[in-house]
Design a protein around this motif. Structure first.
Motif, PDB file in Angstrom:
ATOM      1  N   LYS A 189       0.834  -1.217   0.000  1.00 42.34           N
ATOM      2  CA  LYS A 189       0.000   0.000   0.000  1.00 42.34           C
ATOM      3  C   LYS A 189       0.862   1.258   0.000  1.00 42.34           C
ATOM      4  O   LYS A 189       0.560   2.222  -0.711  1.00 42.34           O
ATOM      5  CB  LYS A 189      -0.953   0.011   1.190  1.00 42.34           C
ATOM      6  N   GLN A 190       1.923   1.249   0.798  1.00 45.21           N
ATOM      7  CA  GLN A 190       2.817   2.409   0.843  1.00 45.21           C
ATOM      8  C   GLN A 190       3.469   2.647  -0.518  1.00 45.21           C
ATOM      9  O   GLN A 190       3.523   3.777  -1.008  1.00 45.21           O
ATOM     10  CB  GLN A 190       3.894   2.225   1.917  1.00 45.21           C
ATOM     11  N   ALA A 191       3.967   1.564  -1.120  1.00 42.64           N
ATOM     12  CA  ALA A 191       4.645   1.685  -2.412  1.00 42.64           C
ATOM     13  C   ALA A 191       3.673   2.138  -3.491  1.00 42.64           C
ATOM     14  O   ALA A 191       3.999   3.008  -4.313  1.00 42.64           O
ATOM     15  CB  ALA A 191       5.283   0.347  -2.791  1.00 42.64           C
ATOM     16  N   LEU A 192       2.493   1.576  -3.509  1.00 44.12           N
ATOM     17  CA  LEU A 192       1.509   1.938  -4.517  1.00 44.12           C
ATOM     18  C   LEU A 192       1.047   3.384  -4.338  1.00 44.12           C
ATOM     19  O   LEU A 192       0.919   4.128  -5.316  1.00 44.12           O
ATOM     20  CB  LEU A 192       0.319   0.977  -4.451  1.00 44.12           C
ATOM     21  N   SER A 193       0.853   3.801  -3.102  1.00 46.33           N
ATOM     22  CA  SER A 193       0.463   5.193  -2.835  1.00 46.33           C
ATOM     23  C   SER A 193       1.534   6.167  -3.311  1.00 46.33           C
ATOM     24  O   SER A 193       1.228   7.196  -3.918  1.00 46.33           O
ATOM     25  CB  SER A 193       0.201   5.400  -1.342  1.00 46.33           C
ATOM     26  N   ILE A 216       1.519   6.256  -7.185  1.00 50.65           N
ATOM     27  CA  ILE A 216       0.363   7.007  -7.687  1.00 50.65           C
ATOM     28  C   ILE A 216       0.598   8.504  -7.507  1.00 50.65           C
ATOM     29  O   ILE A 216       0.348   9.298  -8.414  1.00 50.65           O
ATOM     30  CB  ILE A 216      -0.941   6.562  -6.982  1.00 50.65           C
ATOM     31  N   ALA A 217       1.104   8.917  -6.354  1.00 52.30           N
ATOM     32  CA  ALA A 217       1.387  10.333  -6.117  1.00 52.30           C
ATOM     33  C   ALA A 217       2.419  10.852  -7.112  1.00 52.30           C
ATOM     34  O   ALA A 217       2.285  11.959  -7.642  1.00 52.30           O
ATOM     35  CB  ALA A 217       1.875  10.542  -4.679  1.00 52.30           C
ATOM     36  N   GLN A 218       3.446  10.054  -7.397  1.00 50.56           N
ATOM     37  CA  GLN A 218       4.476  10.444  -8.360  1.00 50.56           C
ATOM     38  C   GLN A 218       3.875  10.603  -9.755  1.00 50.56           C
ATOM     39  O   GLN A 218       4.171  11.570 -10.459  1.00 50.56           O
ATOM     40  CB  GLN A 218       5.568   9.384  -8.376  1.00 50.56           C
TER      41      GLN A 218
END
Length: 88
Positions: free
Chosen positions: A36-40, A43-45
């Motif tokens: 979840k941290q990596a995906l978030s 996505i923000a990037q």
């Protein structure tokens, strides 16, 4: 308050899965938390990249551009004793 979630499935190469497990172990977090941290973050990037692209395209549409020759002359001057100022 609980949030609604959705399970996503992805096949990842074993070395990447191993790295996720290593980070999860080191941080004492679950594999799901790491994902979840990596995906978030990704996505923000991507959202920021899209925002910057849209901003740049708006500048082009508004005529806020610097011609190639000016940029090239500036770049070529950087290794000299008299570098040109950054084109604006």
């Amino acid at each position: 308050m609980t949030s609604t979630t959705k399970v996503l499935t992805a096949h990842v190469p074993l070395p990447l899965a191993d790295k996720v497990d290593q980070v999860a172990s080191r941080l004492e977090r679950s594999r799901g938390w790491i994902i979840k941290q990596a995906l978030s973050a990704w996505i923000a990037q991507e959202e920021e990249r899209d925002r910057l692209t849209q901003e740049a395209l708006a500048d082009v549409d508004a005529g806020h551009v610097i011609d190639h020759q000016t940029v090239q002359a500036w770049a070529e001057s950087l290794g000299t004793d008299r570098p040109l100022p950054v084109p604006r």
